[in-house]
Design a protein around this motif. Structure first.
Motif, PDB file in Angstrom:
ATOM      1  N   PRO A 148      -4.532   3.415  -3.633  1.00 22.59           N
ATOM      2  CA  PRO A 148      -5.804   4.073  -3.940  1.00 22.59           C
ATOM      3  C   PRO A 148      -6.919   3.054  -4.184  1.00 22.59           C
ATOM      4  CG  PRO A 148      -4.011   4.999  -5.254  1.00 22.59           C
ATOM      5  CD  PRO A 148      -3.470   3.788  -4.557  1.00 22.59           C
ATOM      6  N   PRO A 149      -8.134   3.367  -3.743  1.00 19.31           N
ATOM      7  CA  PRO A 149      -9.254   2.415  -3.887  1.00 19.31           C
ATOM      8  C   PRO A 149      -9.445   1.912  -5.317  1.00 19.31           C
ATOM      9  CG  PRO A 149      -9.920   4.299  -2.554  1.00 19.31           C
ATOM     10  CD  PRO A 149      -8.539   4.597  -3.080  1.00 19.31           C
ATOM     11  N   GLU A 150      -9.252   2.780  -6.303  1.00 20.16           N
ATOM     12  CA  GLU A 150      -9.453   2.356  -7.699  1.00 20.16           C
ATOM     13  C   GLU A 150      -8.374   1.387  -8.182  1.00 20.16           C
ATOM     14  OE1 GLU A 150      -7.125   6.228  -7.836  1.00 20.16           O
ATOM     15  OE2 GLU A 150      -8.821   5.494  -6.691  1.00 20.16           O
ATOM     16  N   LYS A 151      -7.294   1.238  -7.431  1.00 20.12           N
ATOM     17  CA  LYS A 151      -6.214   0.327  -7.809  1.00 20.12           C
ATOM     18  C   LYS A 151      -6.289  -1.006  -7.075  1.00 20.12           C
ATOM     19  CE  LYS A 151      -4.141   3.313 -10.467  1.00 20.12           C
ATOM     20  NZ  LYS A 151      -3.906   3.116 -11.863  1.00 20.12           N
ATOM     21  N   LYS A 152      -7.219  -1.118  -6.124  1.00 20.60           N
ATOM     22  CA  LYS A 152      -7.362  -2.353  -5.362  1.00 20.60           C
ATOM     23  C   LYS A 152      -8.193  -3.356  -6.147  1.00 20.60           C
ATOM     24  CE  LYS A 152      -6.842  -0.159  -0.904  1.00 20.60           C
ATOM     25  NZ  LYS A 152      -7.451   0.206   0.364  1.00 20.60           N
ATOM     26  N   PRO A 153      -7.893  -4.655  -5.991  1.00 15.13           N
ATOM     27  CA  PRO A 153      -8.680  -5.672  -6.691  1.00 15.13           C
ATOM     28  C   PRO A 153     -10.117  -5.712  -6.173  1.00 15.13           C
ATOM     29  CG  PRO A 153      -7.146  -6.709  -5.162  1.00 15.13           C
ATOM     30  CD  PRO A 153      -6.847  -5.239  -5.153  1.00 15.13           C
ATOM     31  N   ALA A 154     -11.022  -6.169  -7.027  1.00 17.06           N
ATOM     32  CA  ALA A 154     -12.433  -6.261  -6.644  1.00 17.06           C
ATOM     33  C   ALA A 154     -12.616  -7.204  -5.455  1.00 17.06           C
ATOM     34  CB  ALA A 154     -13.261  -6.727  -7.830  1.00 17.06           C
ATOM     35  N   GLN A 155     -11.799  -8.270  -5.421  1.00 13.68           N
ATOM     36  CA  GLN A 155     -11.870  -9.227  -4.320  1.00 13.68           C
ATOM     37  C   GLN A 155     -10.473  -9.462  -3.766  1.00 13.68           C
ATOM     38  OE1 GLN A 155     -13.680 -12.692  -6.057  1.00 13.68           O
ATOM     39  NE2 GLN A 155     -15.724 -11.988  -5.545  1.00 13.68           N
ATOM     40  N   GLY A 156     -10.395  -9.668  -2.476  1.00 15.28           N
ATOM     41  CA  GLY A 156      -9.123  -9.986  -1.847  1.00 15.28           C
ATOM     42  C   GLY A 156      -8.242  -8.750  -1.684  1.00 15.28           C
ATOM     43  N   ASN A 157      -7.002  -9.011  -1.342  1.00 14.05           N
ATOM     44  CA  ASN A 157      -6.036  -7.944  -1.111  1.00 14.05           C
ATOM     45  C   ASN A 157      -5.059  -7.835  -2.278  1.00 14.05           C
ATOM     46  OD1 ASN A 157      -6.897  -7.114   1.511  1.00 14.05           O
ATOM     47  ND2 ASN A 157      -6.047  -9.007   2.324  1.00 14.05           N
ATOM     48  N   PRO A 158      -4.468  -6.653  -2.463  1.00 18.01           N
ATOM     49  CA  PRO A 158      -3.468  -6.502  -3.517  1.00 18.01           C
ATOM     50  C   PRO A 158      -2.272  -7.405  -3.243  1.00 18.01           C
ATOM     51  CG  PRO A 158      -3.980  -4.388  -2.468  1.00 18.01           C
ATOM     52  CD  PRO A 158      -4.675  -5.457  -1.697  1.00 18.01           C
ATOM     53  N   LEU A 159      -1.741  -7.992  -4.305  1.00 19.82           N
ATOM     54  CA  LEU A 159      -0.572  -8.860  -4.156  1.00 19.82           C
ATOM     55  C   LEU A 159       0.713  -8.069  -4.353  1.00 19.82           C
ATOM     56  CD1 LEU A 159      -1.769 -11.970  -6.190  1.00 19.82           C
ATOM     57  CD2 LEU A 159      -1.662 -11.720  -3.700  1.00 19.82           C
ATOM     58  N   PRO A 160       1.779  -8.475  -3.674  1.00 22.46           N
ATOM     59  CA  PRO A 160       3.066  -7.841  -3.909  1.00 22.46           C
ATOM     60  C   PRO A 160       3.622  -8.255  -5.262  1.00 22.46           C
ATOM     61  CG  PRO A 160       3.243  -9.594  -2.255  1.00 22.46           C
ATOM     62  CD  PRO A 160       1.801  -9.495  -2.648  1.00 22.46           C
ATOM     63  N   PRO A 161       4.548  -7.507  -5.810  1.00 21.18           N
ATOM     64  CA  PRO A 161       5.089  -6.267  -5.254  1.00 21.18           C
ATOM     65  C   PRO A 161       4.204  -5.065  -5.561  1.00 21.18           C
ATOM     66  CG  PRO A 161       6.245  -6.804  -7.282  1.00 21.18           C
ATOM     67  CD  PRO A 161       5.271  -7.930  -7.033  1.00 21.18           C
ATOM     68  N   GLN A 162       4.175  -4.137  -4.608  1.00 20.39           N
ATOM     69  CA  GLN A 162       3.528  -2.845  -4.756  1.00 20.39           C
ATOM     70  C   GLN A 162       4.638  -1.807  -4.607  1.00 20.39           C
ATOM     71  OE1 GLN A 162       0.264  -2.387  -5.498  1.00 20.39           O
ATOM     72  NE2 GLN A 162      -0.041  -4.605  -5.507  1.00 20.39           N
ATOM     73  N   ILE A 163       4.643  -0.795  -5.441  1.00 20.16           N
ATOM     74  CA  ILE A 163       5.766   0.134  -5.489  1.00 20.16           C
ATOM     75  C   ILE A 163       5.312   1.526  -5.065  1.00 20.16           C
ATOM     76  CG2 ILE A 163       7.549   1.132  -6.982  1.00 20.16           C
ATOM     77  CD1 ILE A 163       7.004  -1.442  -8.789  1.00 20.16           C
ATOM     78  N   PHE A 164       6.067   2.099  -4.140  1.00 15.91           N
ATOM     79  CA  PHE A 164       5.805   3.438  -3.626  1.00 15.91           C
ATOM     80  C   PHE A 164       7.073   4.272  -3.728  1.00 15.91           C
ATOM     81  CE2 PHE A 164       1.721   2.898  -1.451  1.00 15.91           C
ATOM     82  CZ  PHE A 164       1.626   1.527  -1.391  1.00 15.91           C
ATOM     83  N   ASN A 165       6.906   5.576  -3.911  1.00 20.73           N
ATOM     84  CA  ASN A 165       8.008   6.530  -3.813  1.00 20.73           C
ATOM     85  C   ASN A 165       7.688   7.358  -2.587  1.00 20.73           C
ATOM     86  OD1 ASN A 165       9.879   8.563  -4.000  1.00 20.73           O
ATOM     87  ND2 ASN A 165       9.553   8.979  -6.160  1.00 20.73           N
ATOM     88  N   GLY A 166       8.328   7.028  -1.454  1.00 21.68           N
ATOM     89  CA  GLY A 166       7.925   7.607  -0.179  1.00 21.68           C
ATOM     90  C   GLY A 166       6.520   7.138   0.125  1.00 21.68           C
ATOM     91  N   ASP A 167       5.604   8.084   0.319  1.00 24.73           N
ATOM     92  CA  ASP A 167       4.203   7.736   0.572  1.00 24.73           C
ATOM     93  C   ASP A 167       3.368   7.734  -0.706  1.00 24.73           C
ATOM     94  OD1 ASP A 167       4.703   7.449   3.257  1.00 24.73           O
ATOM     95  OD2 ASP A 167       4.026   9.463   3.780  1.00 24.73           O
TER      96      ASP A 167
END
Length: 114
Positions: free
Chosen positions: A61-80
């Protein structure tokens, strides 16, 4: 099916940067928890698949993305469904709400029934 997006092979030189080492430890912490609790999951190395990397960027979600750059791993999903990043995972472990964070029923609740 769980999808834990990892970035194990981010470095191409023979040395591992401090940032890579921190990411690796966080990834291992998530994987250990999932394995210890017998939660089925799929590890996805986003450094090896541009398609998976783009999927991750698109589904955070846009509100969870960092202000600069890309999100760093790990990122956790349950399905989609996006659950969160490592910091959210860690906070949920500390507050004993990790099963809710992951979108699961608590294991204690299921075993406490008569």
């Amino acid at each position: 099916m769980w999808r834990t997006l990892l970035g194990d092979k981010q470095h191409t030189s023979g040395t591992i940067s401090n940032q890579d080492s921190k990411i690796k430890k966080k990834q291992q912490d998530v994987v250990r928890f999932l394995e210890a609790n017998k939660i089925e999951f799929e590890e996805v190395d986003i450094t090896m698949s541009e398609e998976q990397r783009q999927w991750m960027y698109k589904n955070i979600p846009p509100e969870k993305k960092p202000a600069q750059g890309n999100p760093l791993p790990p990122q956790i999903f349950n399905g989609d469904r996006y659950c969160g990043d490592y910091d959210s995972f860690f906070e949920s472990k500390e507050s004993n709400t990790v099963f809710s964070f992951l979108g699961l029923k608590s294991r204690l609740a299921s075993t406490a029934e008569p």
